[in-house]
Design a protein around this motif. Sequence first.
Motif, PDB file in Angstrom:
ATOM      1  N   ALA A  49      45.087   6.822  34.198  1.00 52.48           N
ATOM      2  CA  ALA A  49      45.398   8.012  34.020  1.00 52.48           C
ATOM      3  C   ALA A  49      46.777   8.424  34.639  1.00 52.48           C
ATOM      4  CB  ALA A  49      44.515   8.803  34.542  1.00 52.48           C
ATOM      5  N   ILE A  50      47.030   7.763  35.896  1.00 53.37           N
ATOM      6  CA  ILE A  50      48.600   8.138  36.510  1.00 53.37           C
ATOM      7  C   ILE A  50      49.429   7.555  35.382  1.00 53.37           C
ATOM      8  CG2 ILE A  50      50.028   7.740  38.401  1.00 53.37           C
ATOM      9  CD1 ILE A  50      47.388   7.921  40.143  1.00 53.37           C
ATOM     10  N   HIS A  60      49.677   9.470  32.536  1.00 54.44           N
ATOM     11  CA  HIS A  60      50.383  10.713  32.670  1.00 54.44           C
ATOM     12  C   HIS A  60      52.048  10.520  32.458  1.00 54.44           C
ATOM     13  CE1 HIS A  60      51.246  14.812  34.047  1.00 54.44           C
ATOM     14  NE2 HIS A  60      51.879  14.087  35.324  1.00 54.44           N
ATOM     15  N   TYR A  61      52.540   9.578  33.065  1.00 57.46           N
ATOM     16  CA  TYR A  61      53.930   9.393  33.384  1.00 57.46           C
ATOM     17  C   TYR A  61      54.503   8.659  32.080  1.00 57.46           C
ATOM     18  CZ  TYR A  61      53.751  11.092  37.966  1.00 57.46           C
ATOM     19  OH  TYR A  61      53.765  11.958  39.190  1.00 57.46           O
ATOM     20  N   ARG A  76      55.851   8.375  28.118  1.00 51.90           N
ATOM     21  CA  ARG A  76      56.385   9.431  26.940  1.00 51.90           C
ATOM     22  C   ARG A  76      56.463   9.263  25.660  1.00 51.90           C
ATOM     23  NH1 ARG A  76      55.653  12.390  30.453  1.00 51.90           N
ATOM     24  NH2 ARG A  76      56.691  13.735  31.796  1.00 51.90           N
ATOM     25  N   LYS A 111      52.617   7.066  24.703  1.00 51.04           N
ATOM     26  CA  LYS A 111      51.522   7.952  25.567  1.00 51.04           C
ATOM     27  C   LYS A 111      50.398   8.258  24.366  1.00 51.04           C
ATOM     28  CE  LYS A 111      51.021  11.850  28.331  1.00 51.04           C
ATOM     29  NZ  LYS A 111      51.475  13.012  29.181  1.00 51.04           N
ATOM     30  N   LEU A 149      43.002  13.255  33.810  1.00 43.17           N
ATOM     31  CA  LEU A 149      44.377  13.732  33.013  1.00 43.17           C
ATOM     32  C   LEU A 149      44.622  15.029  33.267  1.00 43.17           C
ATOM     33  CD1 LEU A 149      44.752  11.499  29.856  1.00 43.17           C
ATOM     34  CD2 LEU A 149      46.233  11.719  31.852  1.00 43.17           C
ATOM     35  N   LEU A 208      46.052  15.863  36.656  1.00 41.62           N
ATOM     36  CA  LEU A 208      47.542  15.587  36.684  1.00 41.62           C
ATOM     37  C   LEU A 208      48.320  16.186  35.881  1.00 41.62           C
ATOM     38  CD1 LEU A 208      47.002  11.658  36.025  1.00 41.62           C
ATOM     39  CD2 LEU A 208      47.902  12.576  38.218  1.00 41.62           C
ATOM     40  N   ARG A 209      48.000  16.878  34.747  1.00 37.89           N
ATOM     41  CA  ARG A 209      48.795  17.935  33.972  1.00 37.89           C
ATOM     42  C   ARG A 209      49.165  19.081  34.850  1.00 37.89           C
ATOM     43  NH1 ARG A 209      45.292  16.646  29.719  1.00 37.89           N
ATOM     44  NH2 ARG A 209      45.962  14.851  28.317  1.00 37.89           N
ATOM     45  N   ARG A 240      55.212  17.867  38.692  1.00 42.77           N
ATOM     46  CA  ARG A 240      56.043  16.557  38.382  1.00 42.77           C
ATOM     47  C   ARG A 240      56.653  16.084  39.485  1.00 42.77           C
ATOM     48  NH1 ARG A 240      55.081  14.211  33.754  1.00 42.77           N
ATOM     49  NH2 ARG A 240      56.979  13.194  34.022  1.00 42.77           N
ATOM     50  N   ILE A 294      44.544  15.487  42.803  1.00 44.96           N
ATOM     51  CA  ILE A 294      43.683  15.124  41.720  1.00 44.96           C
ATOM     52  C   ILE A 294      42.340  14.897  42.106  1.00 44.96           C
ATOM     53  CG2 ILE A 294      45.662  14.454  40.417  1.00 44.96           C
ATOM     54  CD1 ILE A 294      44.936  11.754  40.813  1.00 44.96           C
TER      55      ILE A 294
END
Length: 259
Positions: free
Chosen positions: A81-82, A85-86, A88, A92, A147, A150-151, A155, A180
């Motif tokens: 998930a991490i 999350h990062y 793009r 993604k 997730l 994390l959102r 950031r 998290i």
Amino acid sequence: MKKAVVRIYMGLIFLFLYAPIITLIAFSFNKSKSRGQWGGFTLDWYAELFKDRLITEALYYTILIAVLATLISTIVGTISAIGIHYMRGFSKNLVLNINNLPVLNPDIVTGVALMTLFISAGMKLGFVTMLIAHVLFCIPYVILAVLPKLRQLNRHIAEAAMDLGATPGYALRKVILPEIRPGIVSGALMAFTLSIDDFVISFFTAGNEVSNLSILIYSMAKRGVKPSINALSTLMFVTVVILLLIINKKSEKGEELLL
């Protein structure tokens, strides 16, 4: 008037949802073996439960596989998930869609596919294949639980920690993971519940050497389910309720400390 209607409506929904569980708990104390007739109060089925070798063995494998699958899928799912999350752009979205496939896919398709894969790879169906199957179908749910947290995470918080001298690993352990944690706990609980509850995937990947509770109860249904299963289900339900109360209490304390 409107509030009264809403309360009645919610009460009926909860009654509909929990009436079968309440009935099961009541009949775990029923002296009669009949599931449609009350024969008096007894605790005999709870004593009988721990004397039945098949049930205790199935319970052992159910809990063992659920705990191992939860630990492995929580670790792998959180790290995944991490990473997602990062990511793009197109990559993604592609990974997220692939992650959603096992969730949307019917269990019977997943079960048959995993069974075919294990047999093709020359693996003997048993404890290991069943554990791998449980880990594989639990990981997507952990990812989906982690997730959203994390959102919500800033950031730049990890970057700020590293600017102050923290290593990436230290920032992960001391900054990101604590933030998290609620998502990780939710994912772990979901994975544990799914593993205990699963029948279809377990049925296709367990083989003849291992049996969990869902498989055992399915085989009993052909001959008649023992009343001791009601007692076991009651104990499991009470255990889950206690765990949820403890977790919610700790979450409330954590929120109070933050405030």
